[in-house]
Design a protein around this motif. Sequence first.
Motif, PDB file in Angstrom:
ATOM      1  N   PRO A   4     143.522  45.142  -8.872  1.00  0.00           N
ATOM      2  CA  PRO A   4     144.195  46.171  -9.669  1.00  0.00           C
ATOM      3  C   PRO A   4     145.689  46.263  -9.387  1.00  0.00           C
ATOM      4  O   PRO A   4     146.486  46.404 -10.313  1.00  0.00           O
ATOM      5  N   VAL A   7     147.331  43.691 -11.224  1.00  0.00           N
ATOM      6  CA  VAL A   7     147.414  44.032 -12.651  1.00  0.00           C
ATOM      7  C   VAL A   7     148.637  44.896 -12.905  1.00  0.00           C
ATOM      8  O   VAL A   7     149.399  44.667 -13.845  1.00  0.00           O
ATOM      9  N   TRP A   8     148.833  45.908 -12.031  1.00  0.00           N
ATOM     10  CA  TRP A   8     150.000  46.790 -12.240  1.00  0.00           C
ATOM     11  C   TRP A   8     151.297  45.984 -12.170  1.00  0.00           C
ATOM     12  O   TRP A   8     152.168  46.111 -13.044  1.00  0.00           O
TER      13      TRP A   8
ATOM     14  N   VAL B  23     149.918  55.709 -18.576  1.00  0.00           N
ATOM     15  CA  VAL B  23     148.898  55.295 -17.609  1.00  0.00           C
ATOM     16  C   VAL B  23     149.540  54.950 -16.274  1.00  0.00           C
ATOM     17  O   VAL B  23     149.047  55.325 -15.205  1.00  0.00           O
ATOM     18  N   LEU B  24     150.678  54.281 -16.360  1.00  0.00           N
ATOM     19  CA  LEU B  24     151.382  53.918 -15.120  1.00  0.00           C
ATOM     20  C   LEU B  24     151.808  55.164 -14.355  1.00  0.00           C
ATOM     21  O   LEU B  24     151.637  55.263 -13.129  1.00  0.00           O
ATOM     22  N   PHE B  27     148.845  56.789 -12.758  1.00  0.00           N
ATOM     23  CA  PHE B  27     148.440  56.007 -11.583  1.00  0.00           C
ATOM     24  C   PHE B  27     149.340  56.317 -10.393  1.00  0.00           C
ATOM     25  O   PHE B  27     148.869  56.546  -9.281  1.00  0.00           O
ATOM     26  N   LEU B 335     141.945  52.689 -14.927  1.00  0.00           N
ATOM     27  CA  LEU B 335     143.351  52.736 -15.367  1.00  0.00           C
ATOM     28  C   LEU B 335     144.022  51.363 -15.394  1.00  0.00           C
ATOM     29  O   LEU B 335     144.691  51.035 -16.370  1.00  0.00           O
ATOM     30  N   PRO B 336     143.872  50.522 -14.338  1.00  0.00           N
ATOM     31  CA  PRO B 336     144.571  49.230 -14.400  1.00  0.00           C
ATOM     32  C   PRO B 336     144.176  48.417 -15.610  1.00  0.00           C
ATOM     33  O   PRO B 336     145.015  47.741 -16.216  1.00  0.00           O
ATOM     34  N   TRP B 337     142.909  48.518 -16.001  1.00  0.00           N
ATOM     35  CA  TRP B 337     142.461  47.680 -17.124  1.00  0.00           C
ATOM     36  C   TRP B 337     142.938  48.251 -18.445  1.00  0.00           C
ATOM     37  O   TRP B 337     143.296  47.504 -19.362  1.00  0.00           O
ATOM     38  N   PHE B 339     145.708  49.787 -18.711  1.00  0.00           N
ATOM     39  CA  PHE B 339     147.112  49.377 -18.672  1.00  0.00           C
ATOM     40  C   PHE B 339     147.245  47.914 -19.094  1.00  0.00           C
ATOM     41  O   PHE B 339     148.088  47.559 -19.936  1.00  0.00           O
TER      42      PHE B 339
END
Lengths: 101, 452
Positions: A4, A7-8, B23-24, B27, B335-337, B339
């Motif tokens: 993850p 991914v960010w 979303v970022l 997070f 959330l990462p997905w 995003f």
Amino acid sequence: MSPPLLVWLAGGALLLGAGFLTTVLPRRRSRERERRVAWSAARAAIDSASVSRDATAERVPEAERLLTRAELIAAERGGPAAARAAADYARRADQLWQAHG
Amino acid sequence: MRRLIPNHVDLLRWALLGVAALVLVVFLLAQRQSVDVSYGQSPAPSTRIEEGAAGELSDATVPSTDEMTALVTADPVVRLPGAIAHWDEQRVREAIGDHDTRILVAPPGLDEAARKRVREVGNATVRVIGTEVSGGAYQAGADTLPGWRAQFATGDVTDQLVTLIARLRKVPAPPDRDDLRWREPSGPELAAVVADLRSDGLHVGAGATLSRVPEAAHTAFPDGAWYVVLPGQPYGEPLPRYGPALTRLAPDRPIVVMYGGWIEYHGPAATDFADLAGASFYTRFADRLSRYDYPQQNVLGAYLHQVTDIRYAGLFDRPLPYRPFDPLRVALPALPWIFAACVAAFLALSVRSLRRSLGGPGDPRRGGSPARLAGLTTLAVEVSLLTDARSNPALTRGIGKLQAARAALDEGLPEPHVRTLLDEAAAELDDTALVVGIASYRPDQYLQGRLS
């Protein structure tokens, strides 16, 4: 590094890259197009002025000086501003010759 | 419709970017949550207890260092007013043997300055402040449950004294002994306690320093418990054993019995729980409890917080309190997905819009400029058959402009530029037609004639 987190990071980098490209590429292209348009107009003006010079019987030193300057600028190439200056000189020379013709 | 669809696509593209940014941000904000975490979110406070804030200082005072030195010189064992420590005279005398060992016993709850005065009494071999035993460079403290029980229930410091004196004499210390004796509570005693417990779950013995059950009881024993709080017990007398007696009366009820500073747990799961709770509590707090004079209210509160921590640590398979549904906690792994999906869609739409704005020489239907160019070129060819020397330059200039327009058209330069060049060419041809004197060769009329 966990997936993850990757991914960010990768997503953020891609977003930045995409934003950069979508801004820069069209801008560069439009600048290039502007340059070519300006030079196209300048070349046409210089050609017209040459034709007018050849058709005029008497010599017009002022016009010849203007045209020489335009051709010098054209010979060095350059950006849109140079092209517009060359076109301006050529057009003024053309008008002078036509006035005397 | 053709213009509407790209607009919608563009709108969607920016909406996707907005969602990705949102979303970022969510997070990043959610990262703060991981800073303050305890097992099972135990509600026991984690702030440290401030000195003197919990009522641990008593009103007791001690004389000046010189006066105490004089007292100790006069008597091998000096008990200052308010002292609570006791010991087995026989065992301590055996440990001392024929050495000159002088013991100074001070009350608990002294402030820092008073404790310093006591420590400065040079001729006292052993100092006892409250039930804290120290001497020379050493300090002796209990480290077993029976040791803490004797120390805090009755003020018995025999084991600590014997160990410390043996250490000072550099001889092996005799093993600890548990001399505490128990007795069954008498019928009337038990009846009075049970009556109190049945009415409000709390029995406070005469002299106990507790007024009500601490707040922490709700989290420590959510289903309720019985609390029996007795004052410190006199040294040497047997303690009434309330725990087992009450457990027989109410087997399913947690029972907390307090003798002075000593707390016992009886009831369900006592075999596992009582020792763990007691050991963890007294390991952590025995130092402070022996030196200071805390009200029983605060001691019990701290014990119940410890019990809460143990309960929330999940050691005893008790159900945790209900944790409400938290959408953020549920959504966080996704959330990462989300995003990533937003980024991918945004990229695809960006490529599309980029291709559109960079694509080919542009719209193939360019507003009739090619047709006008063709018409004007034909006109120039026709007129060129009729020219004379005067009109020649205008025609030549017009043809030059037409060539420039053709080149611009071939290069895909923008429509306005092509149109400007064609306008200039048309003006030159117009001049030519005027000189030639044939009105139908004027570009406007000529082109209209061609069209009709």
